[in-house]
Write an enzyme that holds these catalytic residues in place. Structure first.
Site, short mmCIF file in Angstrom:
data_model
loop_
_atom_site.label_atom_id
_atom_site.label_comp_id
_atom_site.label_asym_id
_atom_site.label_seq_id
_atom_site.Cartn_x
_atom_site.Cartn_y
_atom_site.Cartn_z
N ARG A 45 0.85 -1.18 0.00
CA ARG A 45 0.00 0.00 0.00
C ARG A 45 0.88 1.23 0.00
O ARG A 45 2.09 1.13 0.08
CB ARG A 45 -0.95 0.03 1.20
N GLY A 46 0.24 2.37 -0.26
CA GLY A 46 1.01 3.59 -0.42
C GLY A 46 1.08 3.92 -1.90
O GLY A 46 1.46 3.05 -2.70
N ALA A 47 0.72 5.13 -2.28
CA ALA A 47 0.55 5.44 -3.70
C ALA A 47 1.72 5.01 -4.58
O ALA A 47 1.55 4.24 -5.53
CB ALA A 47 0.26 6.94 -3.85
N ARG A 88 -7.85 -0.33 -6.38
CA ARG A 88 -8.06 0.82 -5.49
C ARG A 88 -8.15 2.08 -6.37
O ARG A 88 -7.34 2.24 -7.29
CB ARG A 88 -6.92 0.96 -4.47
N GLN A 197 -1.80 2.89 10.08
CA GLN A 197 -0.52 2.88 9.35
C GLN A 197 0.57 3.65 10.10
O GLN A 197 1.75 3.33 10.00
CB GLN A 197 -0.68 3.48 7.95
N ASP A 238 -1.86 10.83 -2.28
CA ASP A 238 -2.28 9.77 -3.18
C ASP A 238 -2.65 10.29 -4.55
O ASP A 238 -2.54 9.59 -5.55
CB ASP A 238 -3.45 9.00 -2.55
N ASN A 248 -5.20 12.62 0.44
CA ASN A 248 -4.31 11.82 1.26
C ASN A 248 -5.16 11.09 2.29
O ASN A 248 -6.38 11.28 2.37
CB ASN A 248 -3.23 12.70 1.91
N LYS A 249 -4.49 10.28 3.12
CA LYS A 249 -5.21 9.48 4.11
C LYS A 249 -6.22 10.30 4.89
O LYS A 249 -5.92 11.44 5.28
CB LYS A 249 -4.19 8.84 5.06
C1 LIG Z 1 3.85 7.96 -0.16
S1 LIG Z 1 2.21 8.34 -0.27
C2 LIG Z 1 1.47 7.13 0.77
C3 LIG Z 1 0.02 7.46 1.03
O1 LIG Z 1 -0.78 6.29 0.81
C4 LIG Z 1 -1.43 5.99 2.03
O2 LIG Z 1 -2.67 5.41 1.84
P1 LIG Z 1 -2.84 3.79 2.00
O3 LIG Z 1 -2.07 3.37 3.20
O4 LIG Z 1 -4.34 3.62 2.13
O5 LIG Z 1 -2.32 3.22 0.71
C5 LIG Z 1 -1.55 7.33 2.71
O6 LIG Z 1 -2.56 8.12 2.11
C6 LIG Z 1 -0.18 7.87 2.45
O7 LIG Z 1 -0.03 9.24 2.66
#
Ligand SMILES: CSC[C@H]1O[C@H](OP(=O)(O)O)[C@H](O)[C@@H]1O
Length: 348
Positions: A45-47, A88, A197, A238, A248-249
């Site tokens: 996960r993570g963009a 996603r 996270q 994201d 973002n989150k």
């Molecule tokens: C480096 S940007 C990571 C970004 O993605 C996360 O979302 P997720 O854990 O749901 O994939 C979160 O928004 C982070 O800031």
């Protein structure tokens, strides 16, 4: 260096981020459908990390297509792209990585086998580019962090670290660079409900590298800023619209409002590849809604009584006006100036 996605011989190895921090383990992915599931279930996960994983997923899918006919191969590859696109909806990196792999396949002349070889190389290039970009973002972030005789206390939200990228991280990349330069006292990590996270992943990354970290609940962040415990807020992204509005989150938007209320600089650290110049503003950014069980269940513990309803948006959008600067690999940009920086061909 921490690599959440790694190519080994004939397969992709992913750090299983759903098992951290109690267990460090890697999952071996050999098929595109398994990669799609890994993205959807947030093993990866993570963009940026999602973009890298999707690129390898496209190669794995290309490898599964059993035809020597070019047209049949490209049609089947479109099906792999659709499978990965359906994982996603918010992180733009997923979509541009898929498009770049499709474009590469269409532009490659020669046998199906030669196209497959080029696709693997392209996925590896996307990964290597992101690692270099994150290291550049981290160092360029040093240019905007507050100048202070004291070491800085940086608040971050969710995980925008090595685990969320090809390595090094974006927001946590800025933290790593500040730590390397002796400018950081500690990280305050929002736990980041509902998937934690920050508590699970950001704290784990910091502990691995001896970076002092204080985990707080999301509801404590405003108090910490009001009490003067925070010098800067740095978060990931994201998807960023052309006007600088940033998805973002969930919980990022309220952080930005509180930071502004207390004159604390609020930075988004993200590669240019996270900017979606096709979107004029943040209202157009698709926001993922996830399984309500993420809210009401922690492990085996049921948090709520039966009969309640839930709403579980995984992201929110912070208006450009609430962002001090967007830190990219090319330096810090006032969000309102982003639209003027449209690259010649975005992520081509
Ligand atoms: C480096 S940007 C990571 C970004 O993605 C996360 O979302 P997720 O854990 O749901 O994939 C979160 O928004 C982070 O800031």
């Amino acid at each position: 260096m921490l690599y959440p996605v790694a190519w080994h011989d004939d397969r992709v190895s992913l750090i299983d981020q759903t098992r951290l921090p109690t267990l460090y383990s890697r999952v071996e992915i050999r098929r595109s459908d398994d990669m799609a599931m890994a993205i959807k279930t947030m093993i990866v996960r993570g963009a940026p990390a999602i973009g890298v994983a999707a690129a390898y997923g496209m190669y794995l899918g290309a490898r599964e297509i059993e035809t020597d006919d070019r047209a049949e191969f490209l049609t089947a590859l479109d099906g792999v792209a659709d499978l990965l696109r359906g994982t996603r909806p918010t992180a733009v990196n997923l979509f541009w990585a898929i498009e770049r792999m499709l474009k590469t396949a269409r532009q490659t002349v020669g046998s199906v086998e030669s196209i497959q070889a080029v696709l693997l190389k392209t996925a590896q290039e996307i990964q290597e580019e992101d690692l270099r970009t994150c290291q550049a973002i981290g160092d360029r972030g040093l240019e905007v962090l507050p100048e202070s005789p004291q070491k800085l206390r940086i608040l971050t939200h969710c995980n925008a670290g090595a685990l969320a990228t090809a390595g090094y991280g974006t927001a946590l990349g800025v933290v790593r660079s500040a730590w390397r330069e002796g400018r950081l006292e500690r990280v305050y990590a929002n736990e980041t409900r509902p998937r934690f996270q920050g508590a699970k992943l950001t704290a784990w990354e910091c502990v691995q590298e001896g970076i002092p970290v204080t985990v707080i609940t999301d509801s404590m962040a405003a108090h910490c800023m009001k009490e003067g415990l925070i010098d800067a807020v740095v978060v990931g992204a994201d998807r960023i619209a052309a006007n600088g509005d940033t998805a973002n989150k969930i919980g990022t938007y309220s952080l930005a409002l509180v930071a502004r209320a207390h004159n604390i600089p609020f930075f988004v650290a993200a590669p240019f590849s996270t900017v979606d110049f096709n979107l004029g503003d943040g209202a157009q950014i698709p926001i993922e809604e996830r399984d309500p069980a993420e809210i009401y269940r922690i492990g085996d513990t049921q948090l709520t009584p039966a009969g309640v309803e839930f709403y579980n948006p995984a992201f929110d959008v912070t208006p450009a006006a609430s962002i001090s600067a967007i830190v990219t690999e090319d330096g810090a940009i006032p969000p309102e100036q982003l639209g003027g920086r449209i690259p010649s061909q975005q992520n081509s």
